[in-house]
Design a protein around this motif. Structure first.
Motif, PDB file in Angstrom:
ATOM      1  N   GLU A 157       0.828  -1.208   0.000  1.00  0.00           N
ATOM      2  CA  GLU A 157       0.000   0.000   0.000  1.00  0.00           C
ATOM      3  C   GLU A 157       0.864   1.260   0.000  1.00  0.00           C
ATOM      4  OE1 GLU A 157      -4.396   0.699   0.514  1.00  0.00           O
ATOM      5  OE2 GLU A 157      -3.069  -0.804  -0.278  1.00  0.00           O
ATOM      6  N   SER A 175      -4.434   5.177  -3.579  1.00  0.00           N
ATOM      7  CA  SER A 175      -3.372   4.203  -3.364  1.00  0.00           C
ATOM      8  C   SER A 175      -2.888   3.644  -4.693  1.00  0.00           C
ATOM      9  CB  SER A 175      -3.871   3.060  -2.482  1.00  0.00           C
ATOM     10  OG  SER A 175      -2.903   2.036  -2.395  1.00  0.00           O
ATOM     11  N   TRP A 177      -0.433   0.722  -5.707  1.00  0.00           N
ATOM     12  CA  TRP A 177       0.313  -0.375  -5.123  1.00  0.00           C
ATOM     13  C   TRP A 177       1.700  -0.479  -5.744  1.00  0.00           C
ATOM     14  CZ3 TRP A 177      -3.830  -4.851  -4.822  1.00  0.00           C
ATOM     15  CH2 TRP A 177      -4.803  -4.472  -3.898  1.00  0.00           C
ATOM     16  N   ARG A 186      -6.203   3.617  -7.088  1.00  0.00           N
ATOM     17  CA  ARG A 186      -7.529   3.261  -6.615  1.00  0.00           C
ATOM     18  C   ARG A 186      -7.832   4.088  -5.371  1.00  0.00           C
ATOM     19  NH1 ARG A 186      -3.891  -0.230  -6.449  1.00  0.00           N
ATOM     20  NH2 ARG A 186      -4.727  -1.569  -8.084  1.00  0.00           N
ATOM     21  N   ARG A 188      -9.174   3.965  -1.561  1.00  0.00           N
ATOM     22  CA  ARG A 188      -9.303   2.975  -0.483  1.00  0.00           C
ATOM     23  C   ARG A 188      -9.756   3.677   0.800  1.00  0.00           C
ATOM     24  NH1 ARG A 188      -8.044  -2.475  -0.929  1.00  0.00           N
ATOM     25  NH2 ARG A 188      -6.171  -2.487   0.355  1.00  0.00           N
ATOM     26  N   VAL A 197      -9.662  -2.514   6.081  1.00  0.00           N
ATOM     27  CA  VAL A 197      -9.296  -1.752   4.882  1.00  0.00           C
ATOM     28  C   VAL A 197     -10.112  -2.293   3.718  1.00  0.00           C
ATOM     29  CG1 VAL A 197      -7.425  -1.061   3.337  1.00  0.00           C
ATOM     30  CG2 VAL A 197      -6.952  -1.445   5.770  1.00  0.00           C
ATOM     31  N   TRP A 198     -10.690  -1.395   2.921  1.00  0.00           N
ATOM     32  CA  TRP A 198     -11.476  -1.840   1.778  1.00  0.00           C
ATOM     33  C   TRP A 198     -11.311  -0.873   0.611  1.00  0.00           C
ATOM     34  CZ3 TRP A 198     -13.469   0.580   6.003  1.00  0.00           C
ATOM     35  CH2 TRP A 198     -14.288   1.690   5.793  1.00  0.00           C
ATOM     36  N   THR A 199     -11.683  -1.352  -0.574  1.00  0.00           N
ATOM     37  CA  THR A 199     -11.606  -0.552  -1.784  1.00  0.00           C
ATOM     38  C   THR A 199     -12.935   0.153  -2.029  1.00  0.00           C
ATOM     39  OG1 THR A 199      -9.957  -1.998  -2.794  1.00  0.00           O
ATOM     40  CG2 THR A 199     -11.238  -0.599  -4.281  1.00  0.00           C
ATOM     41  N   GLU A 202     -12.252   1.282  -7.988  1.00  0.00           N
ATOM     42  CA  GLU A 202     -11.111   0.902  -8.802  1.00  0.00           C
ATOM     43  C   GLU A 202     -11.596   0.327 -10.133  1.00  0.00           C
ATOM     44  OE1 GLU A 202      -8.578  -2.219  -7.458  1.00  0.00           O
ATOM     45  OE2 GLU A 202     -10.229  -3.498  -6.804  1.00  0.00           O
TER      46      GLU A 202
END
Length: 285
Positions: A157, A175, A177, A186, A188, A197-199, A202
């Motif tokens: 991350e 974020s 990666w 994306r 987050r 933690v979630w998206t 994206e």
């Protein structure tokens, strides 16, 4: 309007009215306001060391508070002001100012350019920053680097453009990666109490510059996605989605694309500036 030099003594500095106003930040009720403005210093040697940029904070029933230029953000409840200022030596300093008590708490250096479009200070004075691709939190008088709960997140991350909801519980950020998953940005989110933690958004495209509504339920962001999973992109547009990542919908379809956008505190209105220089007011509800 330019004020001509005057005064009882030679070399008495005289200042023009403010011009080039920008960087506005307003509390949810509209009572506490802050902006950055420039003015000129005329008449004398004292002007040689004059910084033309100043921040003005306006509070109901009180005198305006003025400090050196930089960037400023007001918390949704109007109690806190997050200030980041650059010095003549090129370094940066930042502080959290309690507008109720007048107490200022220094923070780790926060470059003026690192301010996010959304709010970075919560109603309880919690501040989120991104430094060297890490989340940095200031909470309860302590500043520390946030540690992700899993080794995978810690390794991959790379957060930027972090913002926080007014309760100080949920942080939203862009974020990218690490390699080999670094192709796209994306959006987050993290629940600071549970570590979840979630998206939020994206696709095979970039999602960035998130802005939260005051209740933390809606996220506005920009993306160049065509939402067809083709990997092809178009001019950046504005979208809004739920904080849980559901209900994403477009707010613009401008041929020139959107340069920047923001969301009102109640989440009902968005404002966007197009790459052609047009200002749009958008009914979100």
């Amino acid at each position: 309007r330019e004020v001509l030099p005057s005064g009882p003594y030679a070399g008495t500095p005289v200042y023009t009215n403010y011009f080039h106003l920008d960087g506005a930040s307003v509390s949810s009720d509209g009572e506490t306001r802050a902006f950055r403005g420039a003015r000129q210093c005329l008449n004398g040697k004292p002007c040689a060391f004059f910084d033309p940029y100043e921040i003005t904070i306006q509070r109901p029933g009180l005198l305006d508070l003025q400090t050196k230029g930089g960037n400023v953000q007001i918390s949704a409840n109007g109690r806190y002001a997050l200030l980041a200022q650059s010095t003549r030596a090129g370094s940066a300093r930042s502080e959290l100012l309690d507008l109720l008590t007048g107490v200022a708490q220094p923070l780790a250096s926060m470059p003026v350019s690192s301010f996010s479009p959304g709010r970075q200070v919560a109603d309880d004075g919690t501040v989120v920053q991104t430094q060297w691709a890490a989340l940095v939190l200031f909470r309860g008088g302590n500043q520390y680097r946030y540690q992700f709960s899993s080794p995978e997140l810690l390794a991959y991350e790379l957060p930027s453009e972090a913002i926080i909801d007014r309760t100080g519980r949920v942080v939203v950020y862009s974020s990218r990666w690490r390699q080999p998953y670094s192709a796209y940005l994306r959006v987050r989110a993290i629940d600071l109490e549970t570590g979840l933690v979630w998206t939020v958004a994206e696709d095979f495209a970039d999602f960035y510059q998130p802005v939260l509504s005051d209740d933390g339920r809606q996220v506005l962001d920009r993306t160049n996605s065509l939402f067809d999973q083709s990997g092809l992109v178009g001019p950046p547009q504005v979208y809004v989605t739920g904080i849980d990542g559901t209900g994403i919908r477009p707010l613009t379809n401008d041929p020139a694309g959107i340069r920047e956008a923001t969301l009102s505190g109640n989440g009902k209105v968005a404002y966007a500036v197009t790459l052609a220089g047009r200002l749009l007011r958008i009914d979100v509800s």
